[in-house]
Design a protein around this motif. Structure first.
Motif, PDB file in Angstrom:
ATOM      1  N   GLN A  63       0.832  -1.207   0.000  1.00  0.00           N
ATOM      2  CA  GLN A  63       0.000   0.000   0.000  1.00  0.00           C
ATOM      3  C   GLN A  63       0.867   1.258   0.000  1.00  0.00           C
ATOM      4  O   GLN A  63       0.529   2.250  -0.656  1.00  0.00           O
ATOM      5  CB  GLN A  63      -0.942   0.009   1.200  1.00  0.00           C
ATOM      6  N   ASP A  93      -5.836   4.517   0.023  1.00  0.00           N
ATOM      7  CA  ASP A  93      -4.398   4.792  -0.028  1.00  0.00           C
ATOM      8  C   ASP A  93      -4.101   6.180   0.539  1.00  0.00           C
ATOM      9  O   ASP A  93      -3.113   6.376   1.263  1.00  0.00           O
ATOM     10  CB  ASP A  93      -3.888   4.714  -1.466  1.00  0.00           C
ATOM     11  N   ARG A 113       1.716   2.786  -3.242  1.00  0.00           N
ATOM     12  CA  ARG A 113       0.651   3.491  -3.957  1.00  0.00           C
ATOM     13  C   ARG A 113       0.403   4.886  -3.386  1.00  0.00           C
ATOM     14  O   ARG A 113      -0.570   5.544  -3.741  1.00  0.00           O
ATOM     15  CB  ARG A 113      -0.644   2.678  -3.903  1.00  0.00           C
ATOM     16  N   LYS A 159      -3.531   6.239  -4.896  1.00  0.00           N
ATOM     17  CA  LYS A 159      -4.286   5.687  -6.019  1.00  0.00           C
ATOM     18  C   LYS A 159      -5.781   5.648  -5.685  1.00  0.00           C
ATOM     19  O   LYS A 159      -6.627   5.952  -6.516  1.00  0.00           O
ATOM     20  CB  LYS A 159      -3.784   4.275  -6.338  1.00  0.00           C
TER      21      LYS A 159
END
Length: 278
Positions: A30, A53, A33, A49
């Protein structure tokens, strides 16, 4: 979020993690992102994203700024201040536990819609990833944050708790068997106090831009200033309460929002006769 860590000949005890390897792998995936950019004033601009996130990155950034305040807010909401501060906070904890039910928070999390669960999971993961990445940080009490913690709050502020004017001292007297009279404090009707805000239309500002003053009475760093944005459409700039995962007061490209306090009568207190079996 991307840092190079080199470990050479370190003791094996260092590798004893509070988090499982699958959790760590999930954290790291994670984190890839998420991008956190701090401007010249240190304000974090968090890009993700997905909305989840962005929440993950927001909580990581908050912990970078002041983990102690993030943790303290949840120690209080869990009714566990006395474990940190000692006996003086026992009745503060009792009041919190009478008003905030952790069982209800857990149940609310379990029945939450999938989109909300993603945000709650990301909130906890962002804090836990910070603790994993910063082993030098020693929590006062909470070494692992759980996703239902965020549901202990009744709103996004420091805690909208109404006790119908029942004080900590009165609670202490009741549970300690002290029956001495308590002085009555009259409620002041139409009291003009609380939060405030001001909105100015572009037609009356020198710059030609709209201006929104949100709670200008609040002290510096009472809430951190942030921006969070995602590719799912989230874009908000403003203030969050330490440890919360949404912009509580702020603006986006379309509008601004804030909150005010008032004296609405939302709670009642009743006198009950208590019989104690011995």
């Amino acid at each position: 979020m991307k840092k190079l860590i080199i470990l050479l000949l370190l003791p094996l005890s260092l590798f004893a993690q509070k988090f499982s390897q699958p959790e760590i792998t999930s954290f790291q995936a994670q984190a890839k992102r998420v991008t956190i950019i701090r401007d010249n004033w240190g304000i974090p601009h968090v890009y993700g994203k997905t909305d989840a996130d962005a929440v993950f990155g927001l909580l990581y950034a908050q912990c970078e700024d002041d983990f102690k305040r993030v943790e303290l807010n949840y120690i209080e909401k869990l009714g566990r201040l006395a474990e940190v501060n000692g006996e003086k906070d026992i009745f503060n904890d009792l009041q919190i536990r009478l008003l905030i039910d952790t069982t209800e928070a857990i149940a609310d999390y379990q029945k939450a819609q999938p989109w909300l669960k993603k945000l709650l999971n990301a909130y906890a993961d962002g804090i836990n990833y910070y603790l994993y990445k910063n082993p030098q940080v020693k929590p006062a009490l909470l070494t692992r944050f759980k996703p239902w913690y965020a549901l202990l709050w009744t709103d996004g502020s420091i805690g909208a708790i109404n006790t119908a004017d029942l004080t900590i001292n009165e609670l202490k007297k009741f549970y300690s068997g002290d029956h001495t009279p308590t002085a009555y404090i009259p409620v002041i009707k139409d009291q003009q106090s609380g939060s405030n805000g001001f909105a100015f239309a572009p037609s009356i500002t020198e710059s030609g831009n709209a201006i929104l003053y949100i709670n200008p009475h609040t002290t510096f760093y009472f809430r951190p200033e942030v921006q969070m944005q995602s590719e799912e459409g989230l874009n908000a700039y403003g203030a969050v309460t330490w440890g919360q995962f949404f912009v509580y007061q702020g603006f986006n490209e379309h509008c601004g929002w804030m909150h005010t306090s008032n004296n609405v009568d939302i709670a009642d207190m009743y006198a009950e006769k208590i019989d104690q079996d011995r």
